[in-house]
Design a protein around this motif. Structure first.
Motif, PDB file in Angstrom:
ATOM      1  N   CYS A   1      -7.008 -12.701 -11.050  1.00  0.00           N
ATOM      2  CA  CYS A   1      -6.669 -11.438 -11.687  1.00  0.00           C
ATOM      3  C   CYS A   1      -5.177 -11.357 -11.964  1.00  0.00           C
ATOM      4  O   CYS A   1      -4.353 -11.731 -11.131  1.00  0.00           O
TER       5      CYS A   1
ATOM      6  N   GLU B   1      -2.257  -8.525 -13.235  1.00  0.00           N
ATOM      7  CA  GLU B   1      -2.009  -7.108 -13.482  1.00  0.00           C
ATOM      8  C   GLU B   1      -1.548  -6.855 -14.917  1.00  0.00           C
ATOM      9  O   GLU B   1      -1.520  -5.717 -15.374  1.00  0.00           O
TER      10      GLU B   1
ATOM     11  N   TRP C   1       1.624  -0.332 -18.604  1.00  0.00           N
ATOM     12  CA  TRP C   1       1.789  -1.620 -17.947  1.00  0.00           C
ATOM     13  C   TRP C   1       2.669  -2.556 -18.781  1.00  0.00           C
ATOM     14  O   TRP C   1       2.531  -3.779 -18.741  1.00  0.00           O
TER      15      TRP C   1
ATOM     16  N   ASN D   1       4.967  -5.672 -13.369  1.00  0.00           N
ATOM     17  CA  ASN D   1       5.424  -5.532 -11.989  1.00  0.00           C
ATOM     18  C   ASN D   1       5.817  -4.099 -11.637  1.00  0.00           C
ATOM     19  O   ASN D   1       6.190  -3.822 -10.497  1.00  0.00           O
TER      20      ASN D   1
ATOM     21  N   ARG E   1       3.928  -0.982 -12.883  1.00  0.00           N
ATOM     22  CA  ARG E   1       2.896  -0.227 -13.624  1.00  0.00           C
ATOM     23  C   ARG E   1       2.963   1.242 -13.213  1.00  0.00           C
ATOM     24  O   ARG E   1       3.106   1.551 -12.034  1.00  0.00           O
TER      25      ARG E   1
ATOM     26  N   THR F   1       1.221   4.889  -9.565  1.00  0.00           N
ATOM     27  CA  THR F   1       1.026   3.500  -9.934  1.00  0.00           C
ATOM     28  C   THR F   1      -0.456   3.167  -9.908  1.00  0.00           C
ATOM     29  O   THR F   1      -1.272   3.978  -9.448  1.00  0.00           O
TER      30      THR F   1
ATOM     31  N   SER G   1      -3.492  -0.418  -9.972  1.00  0.00           N
ATOM     32  CA  SER G   1      -3.779  -1.853  -9.932  1.00  0.00           C
ATOM     33  C   SER G   1      -5.177  -2.087 -10.478  1.00  0.00           C
ATOM     34  O   SER G   1      -6.145  -1.529  -9.954  1.00  0.00           O
TER      35      SER G   1
ATOM     36  N   CYS H   1      -6.459  -5.066 -10.421  1.00  0.00           N
ATOM     37  CA  CYS H   1      -7.028  -6.112  -9.573  1.00  0.00           C
ATOM     38  C   CYS H   1      -7.704  -5.519  -8.336  1.00  0.00           C
ATOM     39  O   CYS H   1      -8.784  -5.947  -7.936  1.00  0.00           O
ATOM     40  N   SER H   2      -7.066  -4.551  -7.713  1.00  0.00           N
ATOM     41  CA  SER H   2      -7.658  -3.922  -6.527  1.00  0.00           C
ATOM     42  C   SER H   2      -8.398  -2.638  -6.856  1.00  0.00           C
ATOM     43  O   SER H   2      -9.049  -2.058  -5.986  1.00  0.00           O
TER      44      SER H   2
END
Length: 286
Positions: free
Chosen positions: A148, A150, A212, A216, A218, A254, A256, A258-259
């Protein structure tokens, strides 16, 4: 004994007999057979970050036995993933004597997911003559994807429920469920999301801007809005007034992809009256 007394005695006797019958019925307890289940889990994301990385789905049985027991599984895919090509899995597991928990192991083919492919697998517990079947919590949805980044944001992956939402406004509250009910891409590095059930008190959905452009750093920025709710949700004495929200002193949240976690920051107020001095923070997680 007169007729009225006879009826009263008969009524008491009938009630007594019914009570005995009811007690007898309640004492006839049937113990259900052992059943396999997915440990109250229903879905997860499997990021195949490197060759050989596997995903373990916890599986349990409702009791402990002095004998080894077998649980069998089937799988389907809503995206066309093929067993043996995109993935492999252990279609049976043996739960050892004295144990009630084990894991179904899924192996994604790393090379198949380097180009951004995403698949959804539905695992289910099979009923069989020689295996322990299930009558609850018997399906599990697993999303497979490659490493993944970001910077690779697909807003659609953020849609859906966030059952582990926690918040802080003067005091902590949660967990509860919020949902991202709509997304709207703006350009290659920004878009809007609409979040429902913030505050867990019947508030209208609230819209935020995601950016985004710097992967780094976001950001999630609230778009100032009114008409959010009746102000009685903040204080009963404010019934009939309106709730507004706005950014809090330049602070931003913020997110993510990915998570699949988001942090929302805002200030809450009563339209035309004033603003709550405290920062309102909402932490959303699947």
């Amino acid at each position: 004994m007169n007729v009225q007394t006879n009826f009263r005695v008969a009524g008491v006797l009938l009630a007594f007999l019914m009570m005995i019958a009811s007690c007898k019925k309640n004492n006839d307890v049937t113990i259900p057979p052992p059943a396999a289940h997915f440990m109250n889990n229903t879905a997860a994301k499997y990021i195949i970050s490197a060759p050989g990385v596997v995903y373990k789905i916890p599986v349990g049985v409702t009791n402990v036995s002095d004998k080894d027991r077998t649980v069998s599984f089937g799988v389907s895919s809503t995206t066309g993933a093929v067993e043996g090509t995109q993935f492999t899995f252990t279609n049976t597991i043996t739960i050892p004597a004295g144990k009630a928990v084990d894991s179904l192991i899924v192996r994604g083919n790393y090379d198949q997911y380097l180009s951004g492919r995403i698949d959804t697998l539905i695992f289910y517990i099979q009923n069989g003559k020689d295996a322990i079947g299930s009558f609850f919590n018997d399906t599990f949805r697993l999303v497979l994807r490659g490493p993944c980044s970001e910077a690779d944001v697909d807003l659609n992956t953020l849609l859906g429920d966030y059952n582990n939402t926690n918040e802080f406004l003067s005091a902590a509250y949660g967990p509860y469920t919020t949902s991202i009910i709509a997304v709207n891409p703006i350009d290659a590095t920004s878009g809007e999301i609409t979040v429902s059930n913030i505050f867990d008190f019947g508030w209208n959905p609230i819209t935020f801007l995601l950016d985004w452009s710097d992967p780094n750093n976001r950001t999630v920025t609230l778009i100032q809005q009114s008409g959010i709710a009746d102000a009685s949700t903040l204080d009963p004495s404010l019934a009939g007034l309106d709730v507004s929200v706005r950014p809090y002193g330049g602070q931003v949240g913020t997110f993510s992809v990915c998570s699949e976690k988001l942090t929302l920051k805002m200030q809450v107020g009563v339209t035309g009256l004033g603003w709550v001095p405290d920062l309102y923070t909402v932490e959303m997680a699947r």
